[in-house]
Design an enzyme around this catalytic site. Structure first.
Site, PDB file in Angstrom:
ATOM      1  N   HIS A   1     -23.990  16.379  11.856  1.00 48.54           N
ATOM      2  CA  HIS A   1     -24.469  15.068  11.411  1.00 48.54           C
ATOM      3  C   HIS A   1     -24.128  14.041  12.495  1.00 48.54           C
ATOM      4  CE1 HIS A   1     -24.380  11.846   7.991  1.00 48.54           C
ATOM      5  NE2 HIS A   1     -25.556  11.917   8.565  1.00 48.54           N
TER       6      HIS A   1
ATOM      7  N   SER B   1     -21.338   7.179   6.431  1.00 50.32           N
ATOM      8  CA  SER B   1     -22.361   6.154   6.200  1.00 50.32           C
ATOM      9  C   SER B   1     -21.742   4.758   6.303  1.00 50.32           C
ATOM     10  CB  SER B   1     -23.022   6.366   4.842  1.00 50.32           C
ATOM     11  OG  SER B   1     -22.055   6.378   3.833  1.00 50.32           O
TER      12      SER B   1
ATOM     13  N   LYS C   1     -31.812  16.783   5.674  1.00 48.45           N
ATOM     14  CA  LYS C   1     -30.454  17.155   5.254  1.00 48.45           C
ATOM     15  C   LYS C   1     -30.401  18.607   4.774  1.00 48.45           C
ATOM     16  CE  LYS C   1     -29.010  12.885   5.926  1.00 48.45           C
ATOM     17  NZ  LYS C   1     -28.250  12.552   7.138  1.00 48.45           N
TER      18      LYS C   1
ATOM     19  N   ARG D   1     -29.952   9.976  -2.424  1.00 49.56           N
ATOM     20  CA  ARG D   1     -29.659  11.402  -2.559  1.00 49.56           C
ATOM     21  C   ARG D   1     -28.843  11.639  -3.827  1.00 49.56           C
ATOM     22  NH1 ARG D   1     -26.360  13.163   0.412  1.00 49.56           N
ATOM     23  NH2 ARG D   1     -25.697  11.322   1.551  1.00 49.56           N
TER      24      ARG D   1
ATOM     25  N   TYR E   1     -37.632  11.197  -3.163  1.00 45.59           N
ATOM     26  CA  TYR E   1     -37.047  10.277  -2.185  1.00 45.59           C
ATOM     27  C   TYR E   1     -36.260  10.959  -1.072  1.00 45.59           C
ATOM     28  CZ  TYR E   1     -35.098   5.874  -0.536  1.00 45.59           C
ATOM     29  OH  TYR E   1     -34.771   4.780   0.220  1.00 45.59           O
TER      30      TYR E   1
ATOM     31  N   ARG F   1     -35.411   1.983   3.173  1.00 42.53           N
ATOM     32  CA  ARG F   1     -35.554   2.724   4.433  1.00 42.53           C
ATOM     33  C   ARG F   1     -36.827   2.387   5.197  1.00 42.53           C
ATOM     34  NH1 ARG F   1     -31.234   6.627   5.460  1.00 42.53           N
ATOM     35  NH2 ARG F   1     -29.980   6.430   3.591  1.00 42.53           N
TER      36      ARG F   1
ATOM     37  N   ASP G   1     -29.345  10.912  13.950  1.00 47.52           N
ATOM     38  CA  ASP G   1     -28.768  11.478  12.723  1.00 47.52           C
ATOM     39  C   ASP G   1     -28.245  12.910  12.853  1.00 47.52           C
ATOM     40  OD1 ASP G   1     -28.063  10.979  10.023  1.00 47.52           O
ATOM     41  OD2 ASP G   1     -29.762  12.157   9.328  1.00 47.52           O
TER      42      ASP G   1
ATOM     43  N   CYS H   1     -21.398   2.836   8.902  1.00 41.95           N
ATOM     44  CA  CYS H   1     -20.659   2.532  10.136  1.00 41.95           C
ATOM     45  C   CYS H   1     -21.598   2.080  11.252  1.00 41.95           C
ATOM     46  CB  CYS H   1     -19.883   3.755  10.612  1.00 41.95           C
ATOM     47  SG  CYS H   1     -18.471   4.159   9.589  1.00 41.95           S
TER      48      CYS H   1
END
Ligand code: TSX
Ligand code: MN
Length: 595
Positions: free
Chosen positions: A237, A259, A217, A69, A208, A376, A284, A261
Site C-alpha cells: 500500500h 489514511s 484493494k 469500504r 462504491y 472521490r 496508492d 496523512c
C-alpha cells in the site's frame, strides 16, 4: 460454480448463477466509455458536468448508505483460519461458497452483466497480472477503464492462456419490473470475500470504490499480497515517486502511509528547493520484486487515481487539480449552480447555490459537510503534470528508499533513518496514526496500522512481517528504510513543520543519506539529521529541534504499547523484531543517547 481458469466457462457459470438479461464483454474503447456514461445519465446515476469547466466529466451521487469500504464484512477465506491471521475476518471457504451462492443467485436479473478484462500494471511487463471483473454496474465499468488497463489487449492475453484473478461483483439489486431502476442500486447486505488460494474475489451489495473496483484493494493488495508471499515478491500500500537532484540524478522512493496523512499530496507534490523536482509514478499501490541485478524494482499496478477530494486545492495539491480538469468521475462531492464541483478545502469560501452530496441545497450554515468526507475523483494517471514516463517502463523503477509515515502529534521525529533492514521492518510494523475528524471514532486516538496494510493484507500479518525480513539476502542491494512524520505539534497545538512542498527538504536528506553525502546523529531510535537544508525556510532553531526531540519517557510508553500490540500475532511475530525492540528499549531506558 468454482470459477474455471477458462474464461468462457467462468462467464457461463456466472450467467447461470446471476441470471442477467444481457452479457457485454468490454472492449475498453472510448465509445464504450461514452455508452456507460449515457446509461448512467439515463438512470440518474450521473450528471454531465459543465463542458467548459470540466470537459468530459461526470458527477455521481451514491446511496447515502454506500459511501466507504466495508471492513466489517470483508473476509479472507483461506483453508486454514491461521492463514488469515488476527487482523482479518476469516470464513471457511466451503461455508462462504454456500453464502455466495445464495446471495448471487439471480442477483443480476433484469440487468446487463459486464465482463471486464483488465491488466494490473503496464501491458507486457513480467510483473503485470490479468484480471476479469464481472459486474452489473456501468459505474464500475467506467471507473475500471480509468483505473486499469482494461479491454481488448487484456482479453487477448487471457484468451492466449494467461492466468487471471477472477472477480464477481453485483450491486445486489435485481430488477423484476421495468422502471424499477434507482439512481444508485445497492443492497443493505454487503459482503466482500477473497479466496487467496484459488485467486477469486466475490463482492456483493456495494457499488462504491474499493468494494466494487476489484482490481484495486481486493486484487492489487489482498490477493496480490498472498501471491507475493508464495512467489517471493511484495504487493504494498505504497506511493511511488521520483526525486531528482540539481545534477539531474533521479532516485525512486516508495512510501506507505495510513489514511489521512496526505499520501496522494506527497505523491504529486511540487518542490520549493531550486533544482530539485518530484515526479509521480503512483499514489496508492506498489508491486515490488528484486531483479537479477539485486536491486528492488517497483511498478504501479494502477492506471489512475481514486483520490479523496476534500482538502485537495490549488494550494495543497496543484497537480491533482490539473488532473481533474477533464475525463474525471466525481463521486459524492458537492455540485455548484453552474455544474462544476466543490468540496471542503477546495476554496476558503464556498460558492453560492451549492447542492450537497445528497442533492440537498447547502450553505455554510448547514450542519453537515457539502461533500462527503470520503468523496472521490477518478482520474487518468497520465493527466498528472508530474507523471514520470518511467511509470510505463516494463521493468519498473529501481527503488533506493522506503519511507514509512504516520500522523503523530508527539514522539515520532520529522525524519529518521533505520539502523538496518530489520530495524526498518520494525518501523513498518510499528506504523500508527492518530484519528482525524474525517473518520469515525475518538479524534487523536492512536491506531496501529502496520505497513499501512491493516485492512489490505491478504494473509497472516505475522507471516507478512517475516516475508519482509526474508527479502534481505546476500547479493541484494537493500534499500534504506526511513520513518517520517509531518504532523508533530508544539505546546500550543500548532503543527511545527510546514509540510507540503517543504517536505522536499526531508526527501533531500533521505536522497543524500542514500548517496552517503550527508551525516547523521546515531540515537537509540535511529539516525537523525545533523542538519536539514533550511535555506529560504522561516523556522527557528528551537522549532527545528522540537521536531527531533526524543521524549524518553513517552517513547518508552510507546514501546510498551507496541509490545502489547505485537502480542496479538503470537508465535508468528518474528523474534528478531522483538529483539530489535528490546535493544531500543534498553538503550532509551539507560539514557544511551550515543552522541
Ligand atoms: O498532505 C499533507 N502533507 C503532505 C504533502 C505533500 N497534509 C494534509 C494532510 C491531510 C490529508 C499535511 N498537513 C501536511 C503534509 O505535509 N502537513 C500538514 C500539517 C499542516 C497543516 C497546515 C499547515 C501546516 C502544516 N499550514 C501552515 O503552515 C500555514
Ligand atoms: Mn489507499
Amino acid at each position: 460454480m468454482r470459477a474455471s481458469t477458462h474464461l468462457h466457462q467462468f462467464i457461463k457459470d456466472i450467467v447461470d448463477l446471476c441470471c442477467p438479461d444481457n452479457v457485454h464483454v468490454c472492449s475498453g474503447s472510448d465509445d464504450e466509455y461514452d455508452q456507460m456514461c449515457k446509461i448512467m445519465e439515463h438512470n440518474g446515476t450521473a450528471i454531465r458536468l459543465n463542458q467548459l469547466k470540466r470537459q468530459n466529466c461526470l458527477y455521481v451521487r451514491t446511496d447515502p448508505s454506500d459511501v466507504a469500504r466495508v471492513e466489517e464484512v470483508t473476509y479472507i477465506c483461506s483453508q486454514n483460519k491461521d492463514d488469515a491471521g488476527p487482523t482479518n475476518n476469516w470464513r471457511d471457504p466451503i461455508e462462504m461458497r454456500e453464502k455466495i451462492l445464495s446471495l448471487f443467485s439471480r442477483s443480476m436479473h433484469g440487468r446487463t452483466m459486464y465482463v471486464i478484462p483488465y491488466v494490473m500494471g503496464p501491458i507486457g511487463s513480467p510483473m503485470s497480472k490479468c484480471g476479469i471483473e464481472i459486474t452489473d454496474s456501468p459505474y464500475v465499468v467506467a471507473n475500471m477503464k480509468i483505473m486499469s488497463r482494461m479491454g481488448r489487449e487484456a482479453l487477448s492475453l487471457i484468451e492466449k492462456g494467461e492466468e487471471f484473478v477472477a472477480g464477481v461483483h453485483s450491486v445486489g439489486m435485481p430488477i423484476n419490473n421495468v422502471n424499477e431502476e434507482v439512481p444508485w442500486p445497492c443492497n443493505k447486505e454487503k459482503l466482500i470475500a477473497h479466496f487467496p488460494e484459488s485467486r477469486q474475489i466475490w463482492s456483493f451489495g456495494s457499488g462504491y470504490g474499493g468494494n466494487a473496483l476489484l482490481g484495486k484493494k481486493c486484487f492489487a493488495l489482498r490477493i496480490a499480497s498472498a501471491i507475493g508471499r508464495d512467489d517471493g515478491w511484495l504487493a504494498e500500500h505504497m506511493l511511488i515517486m521520483g526525486v531528482t537532484n540539481p545534477n539531474g540524478v533521479t532516485k525512486y522512493f516508495v512510501a506507505a502511509f495510513p489514511s489521512a496523512c496526505g499520501k496522494t499530496n506527497l505523491a504529486m507534490m511540487l518542490s520549493t528547493l531550486p533544482g530539485w523536482s518530484i515526479s509521480c509514478i503512483g499514489d496508492d499501490i506498489a508491486w515490488m520484486y528484486f531483479g537479477d541485478d539485486g536491486r528492488l524494482y517497483a511498478i504501479n499496478p494502477e492506471n489512475g487515481f481514486f483520490g479523496v477530494a476534500p482538502g485537495t486545492s490549488v494550494e495543497n495539491n496543484p497537480n491533482a487539480m490539473k488532473c481533474i480538469e477533464k475525463n474525471t468521475i466525481f463521486t459524492n462531492v458537492a455540485l455548484t449552480e453552474d455544474f462544476d464541483v466543490w468540496w471542503e478545502g477546495m476554496t476558503k469560501v464556498p460558492p453560492q447555490g451549492l447542492r450537497d452530496w445528497k442533492g440537498n441545497a447547502w450553505d455554510s450554515n448547514s450542519k453537515s459537510t457539502a461533500a462527503h468526507p470520503n468523496s472521490r475523483f477518478t482520474t487518468p494517471i497520465r493527466q498528472c503534470p508530474s507523471f514520470d514516463k518511467m511509470g510505463d517502463d516494463l521493468r519498473g523503477v529501481p527503488i533506493d528508499g522506503i519511507i514509512f509515515g504516520g500522523r503523530r502529534s508527539t514522539l515520532i521525529p520529522l525524519v529518521l533513518e533505520s539502523f538496518d533492514w530489520v530495524h526498518g521492518v520494525l518501523l513498518g510494523a510499528s506504523q500508527s496514526s492518530e484519528k482525524t475528524a474525517a473518520a469515525v471514532g475518538v479524534v487523536g486516538e492512536v491506531r496501529h496500522d502496520p505497513f499501512a496494510m491493516l485492512p489490505f493484507c491478504g494473509y497472516n500479518m505475522g507471516d507478512y512481517f517475516q516475508h519482509w525480513l526474508d527479502q534481505e539476502k546476500d547479493g541484494r542491494k537493500m534499500p534504506k528504510i526511513f520513518s517520517v512524520n509531518w504532523f508533530r505539534k508544539d505546546d500550543n497545538g500548532s503543527f511545527i513543520w510546514p509540510g507540503f512542498k517543504e517536505n522536499v527538504r526531508v526527501l533531500k536528506w533521505i536522497f543524500e543519506r542514500i548517496d552517503e553525502t550527508v551525516s547523521a546523529n546515531k540515537t537509540p531510535i535511529g539516525y537523525l539529521p545533523k542538519e536539514l537544508d533550511r535555506v529560504g525556510l522561516n523556522i527557528s532553531d528551537d522549532k527545528l529541534n522540537q521536531l527531533f526531540d526524543i521524549d524518553i519517557d513517552g517513547f518508552l510508553k510507546n514501546i510498551e504499547d507496541l509490545y502489547n500490540y505485537f502480542n496479538i500475532f503470537g508465535d508468528k511475530f518474528p523474534k528478531v523484531l522483538h529483539q530489535k525492540l528490546n535493544i531500543i528499549y534498553f538503550n532509551l531506558k539507560n539514557n544511551n543517547l550515543f552522541s
